[in-house]
Design a protein around this motif. Structure first.
Motif: not given
Length: 255
Positions: A205-213, A215-235
């Motif tokens: 679950x934590x690995x999925x949350x990290x991946x979504x953070x 790669x926020x534009x990728x499709x996400x599954x139920x229960x994963x973190x899906x919100x857009x990161x803050x603008x100051x949070x750079x890849x």
């Protein structure tokens, strides 16, 4: 369409956890208040419980598994960034590392009948309390019969760019935890358990949350973190496109 029972169960668990936090966690109010640290029911040898959190990972907070000595995919990713040889990636890795917050069980003076609450604080207050306990003139301030109360003063933020401030002063007089037998019984044997309040996510679950953070534009599954990161949070530096972020993530866990 059939009802998603698993989604309902997750929502129910979330609501119950939120209620437990609200009822059992204590935050100082503006001004002065007095508390008494008491022995922790679930660890009699140490009332100070160190928990590590990932804050704002996709606008959600997660308890890091390193709290309980387990593997954490976010920490592994941080180490990869710090070992990249790139100073910007090293800084990002440090920023993403879990932050420690310490909790202790306390009785709130004047509200002892409400039972034990769990008070969470940062490094400065923790250091001050440990320094007092290490001082032979004070000793174990958590002792039920020979301990000492603590005056806590909280000053809210006074404006933009300002931070709230918490100061403490351990009182010089030695006093019992309480003289009420009912309060003493509840304070000793009816405490909230931190593991019930802060649920540890699974590695996946934590690995999925990290991946979504990442790669926020990728499709996400139920229960994963899906919100857009803050603008100051750079890849990570050098990883700008969504596909490249995903590849960097895959490289870490497929090595």
């Amino acid at each position: 369409m059939a009802i998603d029972l698993e989604a309902i169960k997750r929502k129910l668990n979330q609501l119950q956890t939120t209620g437990a936090r609200r009822d059992n966690l204590w935050k100082p109010e503006p001004g002065k208040q007095v508390v008494r640290i008491v022995p922790y029911q679930y660890d009699r040898n140490n009332p100070f419980q160190e928990l590590y959190f990932h804050y704002d990972l996709g606008k959600k907070n997660y308890l890091s598994p390193i709290t309980h000595g387990k593997a954490d995919p976010v920490v592994e990713f941080c180490e990869k960034l710090k070992n990249s040889g790139n100073s910007d990636e090293w800084k990002l890795g440090k920023k993403m590392e879990p932050k420690m917050r310490t909790y202790v069980p306390v009785l709130i003076r004047g509200k002892e009948s409400e039972g034990v609450k769990l008070w969470g604080f940062g490094k400065q207050v923790y250091t001050e309390l440990l320094g007092v306990i290490a001082d032979p003139d004070y000793g174990d301030i958590t002792d039920p019969m020979g301990g000492r109360d603590i005056l806590v003063e909280f000053t809210p933020s006074e404006g933009a760019g300002q931070f709230p401030k918490t100061t403490i002063r351990v009182k010089p007089n030695v006093t019992p935890m309480t003289e009420d037998k009912n309060v003493a019984e509840n304070a000793t044997n009816n405490q909230p358990n931190l593991t019930d309040i802060f649920k540890e996510p699974s590695y996946d679950d934590l690995k999925a949350a990290l991946e979504n953070w990442l790669n926020p534009e990728a499709d996400s599954t139920e229960g994963q973190a899906t919100a857009e990161p803050k603008k100051e949070e750079a890849a990570p530096v050098g990883v700008n496109k969504v596909d490249d972020v995903g590849k960097a993530f895959d490289d870490l866990f497929n090595e």
